[in-house]
Design an enzyme around this catalytic site. Structure first.
Site, mmCIF file in Angstrom:
data_model
loop_
_atom_site.group_PDB
_atom_site.id
_atom_site.type_symbol
_atom_site.label_atom_id
_atom_site.label_comp_id
_atom_site.label_asym_id
_atom_site.label_seq_id
_atom_site.Cartn_x
_atom_site.Cartn_y
_atom_site.Cartn_z
ATOM 1 N N LYS A 52 0.848 -1.207 0.000
ATOM 2 C CA LYS A 52 0.000 0.000 0.000
ATOM 3 C C LYS A 52 0.877 1.248 0.000
ATOM 4 O O LYS A 52 0.639 2.193 -0.757
ATOM 5 C CB LYS A 52 -0.932 -0.021 1.224
ATOM 6 N N GLN A 96 -4.259 -1.653 9.963
ATOM 7 C CA GLN A 96 -4.142 -2.965 9.324
ATOM 8 C C GLN A 96 -4.685 -4.067 10.235
ATOM 9 O O GLN A 96 -4.276 -4.203 11.382
ATOM 10 C CB GLN A 96 -2.666 -3.232 8.955
ATOM 11 N N ASP A 119 -10.954 2.438 4.242
ATOM 12 C CA ASP A 119 -11.192 1.000 4.137
ATOM 13 C C ASP A 119 -12.692 0.717 4.026
ATOM 14 O O ASP A 119 -13.097 -0.384 3.654
ATOM 15 C CB ASP A 119 -10.640 0.273 5.375
#
Ligand code: NAD
Length: 296
Positions: A52, A96, A119
């Site tokens: 990412k 994460q 997200d």
């Protein structure tokens, strides 16, 4: 049979975003910024966050990687999230997953400001997705929609069977496919671990999304000729012949299934690459919303 090339599609999506970011940075005087929080040193999480951050760099998104020990307390993590929420230079925040067991994932997800939740895991964004109003769509289902769109696969009227009902993949995927849009307009069956007649269902499917996390679960005898097959699974399977000691397997037995279907995604090089491109898209979207919405 056509292989849906996630790697090439992701590269072209990122190239378009790069051009858009140049214009946006000129207009607003700064580039979008994504903050990623990574706890501990789990190999898979390191790989995902690393990819990412690299993608951000490639296309001109500024990134901030915050690494903390896996022993950090929930309150300390909440403090970091709150600091990122109030940091005006940060447009997108991701923590994460998975988190260590002593941290309540739901509390952390709820703490992220919905406008920065790139997200798309916050209940506000998932609720907006259900209603079909502007929100951040979780990156994996969004990436799959982008891939179907890129290959102009007409999903209208298809029977789609989504295997796996997680809040980040299967459930939002089923919602997107059932929407009145293109891609979309499918009749969706959402299958899960308690589904009794899975093979009967998949044999009727024009489109199968395999997102259950069981290596090579979907075999040729479960797929009808000409179906479109999307493999979301990523599992590390021990393999002493590989220099890493493991190989990555999808949820689909590619060798068998690819002989029967019309389109299929490979693993790697399919959905994983598109997930990252979709996250970049969400970050640019967040930057635009934060710079153009008066009440934010
Ligand atoms: P999860 O463990 O949260 O959910 C798995 C789902 O599969 C559950 O809903 C469960 O009911 C269902 N399931 C389990 N066994 C089943 C069976 N035998 N038959 C039918 N359904 C069954 O997983 P997740 O987070 O949704 O991830 C699924 C897979 O996708 C994993 O391999 C994960 O690593 C991968 N993944 C890949 C990406 C990507 O970018 N490619 C992104 C997210 C997740």
């Amino acid at each position: 049979m056509t292989i849906l090339d996630g790697k090439a599609t992701a590269a072209s999506v990122k190239q378009s975003l790069k051009v858009e970011i140049e214009t946006l940075a000129e207009r607003f005087g700064r580039a979008p910024k994504l903050a990623a929080v990574l706890l501990g040193n789990d190999g898979a999480s390191e790989t995902y966050v690393g990819a990412k951050v690299r993608s951000c760099k490639e296309i001109g998104i500024e990134s901030l990687l915050i690494r903390e020990s896996e022993n950090i307390s929930e309150d300390e993590l909440l403090l970091i999230v709150n600091q990122l929420n109030t940091d005006d230079t940060v447009d997108g925040i991701l923590v994460q997953l998975p988190l260590p067991k002593h941290i309540n994932e739901e509390r952390i997800t709820l703490a992220i400001a919905p406008i920065k939740d790139v997200d798309g895991f916050h209940p506000e964004n998932l609720g907006r997705l259900v209603l079909g109003v502007e929100s951040y769509t979780p990156a994996t289902p969004l990436g799959i929609m982008m891939l179907l769109s890129q290959y102009k696969i007409n999903t209208e009227g298809m029977h789609a069977v989504v295997i796996g009902r997680s809040a980040i993949v299967g459930t939002p995927m089923s919602l997107l496919l059932s929407r009145n849009s293109a891609p979309g307009n499918c009749t969706v069956t959402l299958a899960h671990s308690r589904t009794k007649n899975l093979k009967e269902l998949t044999l009727q499917a024009d489109l199968i999304i395999a997102a259950l996390g069981k290596p090579e679960f979907l075999t040729a005898d479960m797929v009808k000729n000409g179906a479109v097959v999307i493999d979301v699974g990523i599992t590390r399977v021990e393999d002493s012949s590989s220099s890493k000691g493991y190989v990555i397997k999808g949820d689909v037995n590619f060798t068998e299934v690819s002989t029967k279907c019309s389109y299929i995604t490979p693993v790697p090089g399919g959905v994983g690459a598109m997930t990252i491109a979709a996250l970049m898209k969400n970050t640019v979207h967040a930057f635009i919303r934060r710079n153009t919405t008066a009440d934010i």
